[in-house]
Every structure is written in structure tokens, then in C-alpha cells.
Enzyme design. Structure first.
Site, PDB file in Angstrom:
ATOM      1  N   LYS A  57       0.758  -1.176   0.162  1.00 16.37           N
ATOM      2  CA  LYS A  57       0.060   0.201  -0.149  1.00 16.37           C
ATOM      3  C   LYS A  57       0.680   1.089   0.153  1.00 16.37           C
ATOM      4  O   LYS A  57       0.689   2.229  -0.779  1.00 16.37           O
ATOM      5  CB  LYS A  57      -1.029  -0.024   1.297  1.00 16.37           C
ATOM      6  CG  LYS A  57      -1.705   1.470   1.487  1.00 16.37           C
ATOM      7  CD  LYS A  57      -2.428   1.654   0.315  1.00 16.37           C
ATOM      8  CE  LYS A  57      -3.279   3.046   0.492  1.00 16.37           C
ATOM      9  NZ  LYS A  57      -4.114   3.454  -0.803  1.00 16.37           N
ATOM     10  N   CYS A  64      -2.573  11.147   0.155  1.00 14.81           N
ATOM     11  CA  CYS A  64      -1.970   9.710  -0.422  1.00 14.81           C
ATOM     12  C   CYS A  64      -0.283  10.069  -0.437  1.00 14.81           C
ATOM     13  O   CYS A  64       0.455   9.625   0.423  1.00 14.81           O
ATOM     14  CB  CYS A  64      -2.407   9.080  -1.336  1.00 14.81           C
ATOM     15  SG  CYS A  64      -4.367   9.018  -1.282  1.00 14.81           S
TER      16      CYS A  64
END
Ligand code: SAJ
Length: 475
Positions: free
Chosen positions: A231, A289
Site C-alpha cells: 500500500k 496519499c
């Protein structure tokens, strides 16, 4: 058969699920679990706090508390609420009735400067699960976390609170979310799902939980730490690719060539294994992010058990990529100062109209926007700065207008920081007239204007990567 496998077999297939954290990750996840025929009931857990407690009644009324367009979400919510398959509650003790619990609690950086993540809310959620944990349950973390957290802090807190042993009494896994606002349900159904358990049995149980909600996507099983690294790395790699083209843009400016010609050239090399991931240069990288996941990965390798073998004294290319991307707003400032200087002006005392506050085109999301450091530099240098954005309505401490004419009126410099579609329509003649200056400045951070049109109208033009135009003669 291990003790855990026996416990899972006695418990039978997963029927009752809990999702902790009714945010833009937890809500779609809970609704998709509730909509799967193989599951009986889903509880959405939300603290009755004064900031988010209102979500409980809204969700139980079939109303989505998420802002912005989410295709299909509210209809799905009404369907599962009516079918009695989903309910939102602040009563965490109900966790003990469940077969599986997932945690979708955000992990922001307490202070973006020191890049230490604030796991406070996540730890509180994990504690709540530990308090009511029963043998044979599955716990899954969906939040983006520093690699090593599932097998480290999360396992520790769950065992402390429950007196149970992870991998023996209960299953534990990490299944990172990959959702993007505006396409939450589609992303969960269609993206492949990384599922990583602390052991085989945990991975298998987590695969049983996620498989039913996938339509196009497939489950990709691995270890918990590998899932955490996947991730953080997938965003680190995107940030690195953006930094690579940003650095090339700076080189092209120094070498007097057009980075977009070079980009087209490099991108033309296509085919198995030889394609290049050439992204787009710009005024910087924002969002929640790409600006943080690199640092999660870096922290993960630091707290990791093994010894890292790496070139002596060299910066991690991932951290260097962050520095290059965070330099782009500074470069935008340098282009602005150079353009003003060309007409004998200083940043100090100049009126600078900023076009774009959102971190991404045609969006109202302004988290970690590169526009902020750019504005700070101009203000620190004594400029008068006005901000335009068609989508972002308010931002703490910054006045933002959606009236383009009002913002650019009388501006010495017009600076494009976000690639909003509206900015592609701005005409040089119109802008010159509204600025009311003989030689206004235009600095293009998102390749939205045609340089010759503006240079022809008497603008001083500067563009990211436009080494072929940045030294133009005045008209
Ligand atoms: N940016 C560039 N050049 C590019 C692409 C982006 O400068 O070529 C800038 C954007 O202007 C923005 C920032 O980078 O400021 C981030 O853009 P983004 O397109 O990566 O959007 P995000 O931050 O919303 O990234 C999310 C991520 N999704 C999740 O974490 C679940 C990312 O993994 C996805 O790849 C990305 O969306 C996507 O592809 O939409």
C-alpha cells in the site's frame, strides 16, 4: 490443525461483520459487506463524538453523511437499511457478537512538518476491539499504516486488551483500502484487493471476508507486512514517477527545450516491458496519499527488524522524490520572481492572482495543496496575493473567490497552480485587458495556456518545463 484453525472451524463461515469508522472508507465497505447474500448482518461503529456522532442517525435513516457525488452509494445504503442488514451504532460492546471486525480509521500526520503519523484515533479503535474481542474472531486493519504496525502495535494492543493471543485465539490481517473519492463503491468492487494475515490461517479467513464483495477485482494474498509495504509503495512509486518528470522539466528549462516534446518522445517507446511510466510535470504534489505514504514506508524500514544495506550517506530516492515534488511550488515562486524582474518589478508590492487552490484538477479537495507553500512564499516576500478557485469554497486563513474577473483585475502576475478545466478557456486578450497592465506576467504550472498566444499579447510568459519559451523576447 492449529488452535486458531480449530476455533475458526467451530465458529463456521463469517456471518456477522463490524466496521469501525464511518468515513469515506468504512461506509462503502460496510454497505458492500451488508449487500453480500452470504453475510447476515453488518454493524457500522461510530463514536458518538460531537464532530461525527450525527452520522449515526443519518446512516440509520438511509442518508449518506459523505459529501460530494458517490454514484450508487445512497441507494445501496437505503437498500441494506431497509433489508435490516446494516445498522450504525455507538455501542462498541456489540463487537463481541461478531465474527469479523474491520478498522477504517484515518491516520493523518499530526504535524506534516515532522511527519510522525497520528495513530491516536486508530489506537483507540483497536483498544475498543480488544476490549470486546472473543476467540475465533477476525480483526482486519484497512487504514494506511506504517509497515510493521499490524504485527507490532496492533497485535500488542489487541492482546493486552483481550488477554487473547493473535494467531492462536483470533485472526489478524491488513487489507489496505484503495478507494478514491467519487468512485468509492466501484474501487472496492473492481480493484484487486491486497489481503495480508499475520499467519496462513489469518490470511485465509480475511480472504473469506473480502472475496464476496469483489466483482472484477481479485484477492491477492500475502503477509500482513507485505500488504502494508504494498500500500505505501504503490503511492511512493507514483510520487517517484511524478518527481522523475518534474526533475526532467527543470532540466529542460535549464537546457532551453520543451519538456512536453521530450515527454511525448519518451512515452512513444511502448510494448511489453519497455513502456515508460511518464507522468506530468506540474506545480507540485498535494493530497492525503502521496504526501504521506512515502514517509510511512521510510519509517517502516527503519523500525523493521533487519539491517538495511544501502549506499553510504545517500538519500532514499523516495525521500528525494518528495523533496523534488515539494520544490515545485518554490520553483513556481522563482519563475514568478524572474518574470516580474523582466519588467523591472519585484515580488514585493506586486499583486499576484493565484488560479487554483485545490490539490487536484476539477476537485474541491485542498488537502496538502502545493498552492499553500507558494502563497506563503509570495506573502513572505511582501506581495499582495488573491486566490481563485471554482470549487474550493473555504480554507482556514485563506480567502478564496470563485469570481475570476474580480481576482485577476489589476494583477501584475497571474499564476496557474491547478489544472482546473475553466483555466484552459482563459483568453490572452481578455486577461490582458482585465489585468490592465502593459506587460502582465503569466506563470503556467499545469500546462493550461498556449505560450505564443500570451507572448503575442505582450505577456511575460514562464511555464514549468518550457525552456523553449521561458527566455522569450518581449512583444
Ligand atoms: N500529479 C502531478 N503529475 C501527475 C499526476 C499527479 O503533478 O502526473 C499531482 C496532482 O496534481 C496532485 C498529486 O500529484 O497534486 C496527487 O495526484 P493523484 O492523481 O495521485 O491523486 P491522489 O493523491 O488522489 O492519489 C490517489 C491515490 N489513490 C489511493 O491512495 C487509493 C493513488 O494511489 C491513485 O493512483 C490516484 O488517486 C489515482 O490514480 O487517481
Amino acid at each position: 490443525m492449529s488452535k486458531l484453525e480449530k476455533l475458526l472451524e467451530e465458529r463456521g463461515p463469517i456471518k456477522k461483520i463490524g466496521v469501525i469508522g464511518m468515513g469515506y472508507v468504512g461506509i462503502p465497505a460496510a454497505l458492500l459487506f451488508a449487500d453480500a447474500p452470504c453475510f447476515d448482518h453488518v454493524l457500522g461503529f461510530q463514536r458518538a463524538s460531537n464532530t461525527s456522532g450525527h452520522k449515526i442517525e443519518m446512516l440509520n435513516r438511509g442518508e449518506s453523511p459523505l459529501k460530494g457525488e458517490e454514484p450508487g452509494l445512497e441507494e445501496l445504503l437505503q437498500k441494506v437499511v431497509k433489508a435490516g442488514k446494516f445498522e450504525c451504532t455507538p455501542d462498541f460492546s456489540k463487537i463481541s457478537e461478531l465474527d469479523a471486525v474491520t478498522l477504517a480509521i484515518q491516520t493523518p500526520f499530526a504535524n506534516p512538518k515532522d511527519l510522525v503519523p497520528d495513530f491516536g484515533a486508530l489506537i483507540e479503535g483497536i483498544r475498543n476491539v480488544g476490549k470486546y474481542l472473543k476467540p475465533g474472531m477476525l480483526v482486519v486493519l484497512e487504514s494506511t499504516i506504517t509497515p510493521g504496525t499490524t504485527e507490532g502495535m496492533a497485535k500488542q494492543v489487541l492482546e493486552e486488551e483481550s488477554g487473547l493471543k493473535a494467531g492462536e485465539d483470533f485472526a489478524l490481517a491488513h487489507a489496505p483500502e484503495r478507494v478514491m473519492v467519487g468512485r468509492l463503491l466501484r474501487n472496492i468492487r473492481e480493484h484487486d484487493r491486497i489481503v495480508g494475515g499475520i499467519d496462513e490461517a489469518s490470511t485465509k479467513r480475511a480472504v473469506e471476508l473480502y472475496s464476496p464483495v469483489l466483482t472484477v477485482g481479485k484477492v491477492i494474498p500475502m503477509s500482513a507486512t507485505a500488504a502494508e509495504v504494498t500500500k505505501t509503495a504503490e503511492n511512493t512509486f507514483r510520487d517517484l514517477q511524478i518527481a522523475a518528470i518534474n526533475q526532467l522539466a527543470l532540466y529542460c528549462e535549464a537546457m532551453g527545450i520543451n519538456v512536453y516534446d521530450v515527454r511525448t518522445g519518451v512515452d512513444s517507446l511502448k510494448g511489453e516491458g519497455i513502456t515508460r511510466a511518464v507522468l506530468w510535470p506540474g506545480a507540485g504534489v498535494g493530497g492525503h496519499c502521496l504526501t504521506k505514504d512515502t514517509y510511512h514506508l521510510e519509517r517502516g524500514v527503519k523500525i523493521g527488524k533487519g539491517q538495511l544495506d544501502y549506499p553510504e550517506g545517500a538519500d532514499s530516492i523516495y525521500v528525494l522524490a518528495r523533496k523534488i515534488n515539494d520544490f515545485m511550488p518554490v520553483h513556481m515562486y522563482n519563475l514568478t520572481a524572474a518574470a516580474l524582474e523582466k519588467i523591472g518589478k519585484k515580488v514585493e508590492g506586486s499583486k499576484i492572482a493565484m488560479l487554483g487552490w485545490a490539490f487536484i484538477r476539477d476537485s474541491d479537495d485542498a488537502r496538502n495543496t502545493p498552492s499553500e507553500p507558494y502563497r506563503d512564499l509570495c506573502m513572505d516576500a511582501g506581495a499582495e496575493v488573491i486566490v481563485h478557485d471554482p470549487y474550493v469554497v473555504n480554507y482556514p486563513g485563506v480567502e478564496i473567490s470563485d469570481d475570476l474577473e474580480e481576482v485577476v483585475r489589476g494583477a501584475d502576475a497571474v499564476v496557474v497552480l491547478a489544472g482546473h478545466s475553466a483555466y484552459f478557456e482563459v483568453k490572452a486578450e481578455w486577461l490582458k485587458e482585465i489585468c490592465g497592465k502593459e506587460h502582465p506576467v503569466i506563470v503556467d504550472g499545469r500546462n493550461v495556456v498556449e505560450p505564443d498566444e500570451f507572448i503575442g499579447e505582450g505577456f511575460v510568459y514562464k511555464g514549468i518545463g518550457r525552456g523553449d519559451k521561458n527566455g522569450h523576447e518581449m512583444n
